[in-house]
Design an enzyme around this catalytic site. Sequence first.
Site, PDB file in Angstrom:
ATOM      1  N   PHE A   1       0.620  -5.684  -1.678  1.00 33.63           N
ATOM      2  CA  PHE A   1       1.265  -5.369  -0.403  1.00 33.63           C
ATOM      3  C   PHE A   1       1.648  -3.896  -0.392  1.00 33.63           C
ATOM      4  O   PHE A   1       2.421  -3.449  -1.233  1.00 33.63           O
ATOM      5  CB  PHE A   1       2.517  -6.225  -0.177  1.00 33.63           C
ATOM      6  CG  PHE A   1       3.163  -5.942   1.160  1.00 33.63           C
ATOM      7  CD1 PHE A   1       2.676  -6.525   2.324  1.00 33.63           C
ATOM      8  CD2 PHE A   1       4.235  -5.061   1.250  1.00 33.63           C
ATOM      9  CE1 PHE A   1       3.259  -6.242   3.552  1.00 33.63           C
ATOM     10  CE2 PHE A   1       4.820  -4.777   2.485  1.00 33.63           C
ATOM     11  CZ  PHE A   1       4.330  -5.372   3.639  1.00 33.63           C
TER      12      PHE A   1
ATOM     13  N   ASP B   1       3.050   1.833  -6.555  1.00 32.21           N
ATOM     14  CA  ASP B   1       3.928   1.490  -5.446  1.00 32.21           C
ATOM     15  C   ASP B   1       5.180   0.846  -6.032  1.00 32.21           C
ATOM     16  O   ASP B   1       5.159  -0.315  -6.458  1.00 32.21           O
ATOM     17  CB  ASP B   1       3.199   0.542  -4.494  1.00 32.21           C
ATOM     18  CG  ASP B   1       4.010   0.255  -3.229  1.00 32.21           C
ATOM     19  OD1 ASP B   1       5.239   0.452  -3.272  1.00 32.21           O
ATOM     20  OD2 ASP B   1       3.418  -0.174  -2.223  1.00 32.21           O
TER      21      ASP B   1
ATOM     22  N   LYS C   1      12.810   1.377  -0.305  1.00 32.60           N
ATOM     23  CA  LYS C   1      13.846   0.338  -0.206  1.00 32.60           C
ATOM     24  C   LYS C   1      15.214   0.704  -0.818  1.00 32.60           C
ATOM     25  O   LYS C   1      16.132   1.047  -0.101  1.00 32.60           O
ATOM     26  CB  LYS C   1      13.322  -0.970  -0.767  1.00 32.60           C
ATOM     27  CG  LYS C   1      12.216  -1.557   0.128  1.00 32.60           C
ATOM     28  CD  LYS C   1      11.885  -2.989  -0.228  1.00 32.60           C
ATOM     29  CE  LYS C   1      11.047  -3.661   0.832  1.00 32.60           C
ATOM     30  NZ  LYS C   1       9.606  -3.624   0.597  1.00 32.60           N
TER      31      LYS C   1
HETATM   32  C1  PLP Z   1       8.459  -3.332   1.466  1.00 35.72           C
HETATM   33  C2  PLP Z   1       7.275  -2.733   0.836  1.00 35.72           C
HETATM   34  C3  PLP Z   1       6.495  -1.779   1.494  1.00 35.72           C
HETATM   35  C4  PLP Z   1       6.743  -1.384   2.926  1.00 35.72           C
HETATM   36  O1  PLP Z   1       7.987  -0.808   3.107  1.00 35.72           O
HETATM   37  P1  PLP Z   1       8.609  -0.703   4.578  1.00 35.72           P
HETATM   38  O2  PLP Z   1       9.855   0.097   4.365  1.00 35.72           O
HETATM   39  O3  PLP Z   1       8.851  -2.088   5.041  1.00 35.72           O
HETATM   40  O4  PLP Z   1       7.620   0.008   5.416  1.00 35.72           O
HETATM   41  C5  PLP Z   1       5.446  -1.223   0.819  1.00 35.72           C
HETATM   42  N1  PLP Z   1       5.160  -1.565  -0.444  1.00 35.72           N
HETATM   43  C6  PLP Z   1       5.886  -2.481  -1.117  1.00 35.72           C
HETATM   44  C7  PLP Z   1       5.551  -2.820  -2.524  1.00 35.72           C
HETATM   45  C8  PLP Z   1       6.965  -3.105  -0.491  1.00 35.72           C
HETATM   46  O5  PLP Z   1       7.660  -4.038  -1.134  1.00 35.72           O
END
Ligand code: PLP
Length: 408
Positions: free
Chosen positions: A148, A233, A262
Amino acid sequence: MLMTEPSIVRTSTAELYDAHVMKNYARAPMTLVRGRGTQVWDDAGNVYLDFTSGIAVSALGHCHPHWVATVQRQAGELIHVSNLFRNPNQGELAKRIVGYAGPGRVFFCNSGAEADEAMIKLARLHGVRKAGGEEGKCYKVIVAKNAFHGRMFGGMSATPQEKIQKGFRPLVPGFLVGELNNVESFAALVDDSTAAILVESIQGEAGINPCTPDFLRGLRKLCDEKNLLLMLDEVQCGIARTGKFYAFEHAGVRPDVIAMAKGLGGGMPIGAVWAGQKAADLFQPGNHGTTFGGTPLACAAGLATLDVIEREGLLAHVTKASVLWHEALRQLLKDFPQHIADVRGKGFLVGVQMTGDIGPWVVALRERGLLVVSSGNNVIRFLPPLVATAAELAQSVDIFLSALVAKS
Ligand SMILES: *Cc1c(COP(=O)(O)O)cnc(C)c1O
């Protein structure tokens, strides 16, 4: 419309959402109005243990006094200036991130998706440089199955999940999919058109699936041999959530690029991309930008978050407190094999895989005062704030136990 008498009946939040908010979420039937530490209150006065942390965002819990004081002070001083000018907080926060990530440079944005987009653009620029300045020759990025990487077009195209891509094709080309924790499957996809490898150190949305240390080390070696960027990520698993500042530190590797967001702002929207020497100078004036990224206010929130993580020793706290908590959750796995299939994760990023549909479990926990998030198809995700106490962690286990007993 003519204004008549002001209505004395206030429209409920539920009615306002029904009438005016887009329907892209299956929301819980409740309205949250106040928070303090690990606790959050709804508009009916019910209190909950918040083990969602706004999906790993509220790292310090709700309304940490140092964070609140810092943001209030900054809001009265300078909130926003454009990136056409310097502001002290952005420089300071970049320095702090470099302190954690290693020599390199930082770009600030506002969300995880934006951090992932910036990262994918760095991969493209790296590819152009690799191909001697020619565009369109070296641009491919290998991602992991069930990854994701956000909801924008680049990141969505890097997210090989039907439920996320459906309806939005054609996607951005150039993403290939390897098997998580299988270096050979990634190596087999590499050719002269490959620019980078992108994985989550721990897959957050697909059911809390950690990269094994061997896998990350294998990807590091592969990227070194083939001159690829290793891009991690850390949007969900980073910022102290696993007991290390970045989750990849458990494997002892250093990536070339890190996306974070986050937890970084402790509740304030902020994202960042760190790039090491190999990629730090790829962005030049004109080829990337953002209006809001790195404002004095957002960076003040980031600095306050890091202050608290450091001053309150939250890395050590997460590491220490998670030992007993994980043990207790694994005991539930032993005691309720008919309901629980697996317990996995690290520190305060834990997934409990259930044997059946998790919707009813999320509701059962909520009714008992514990908020959690689902992940993947059958995983309950526990994301306590980094400040959650041993007693609050134990309370979450008690609540889970009571839900398990009620269904057994
Ligand atoms: C939440 C998340 C995203 C996207 O972040 P947003 O702030 O919702 O755009 C991307 N990569 C990972 C691994 C995530 O958990």
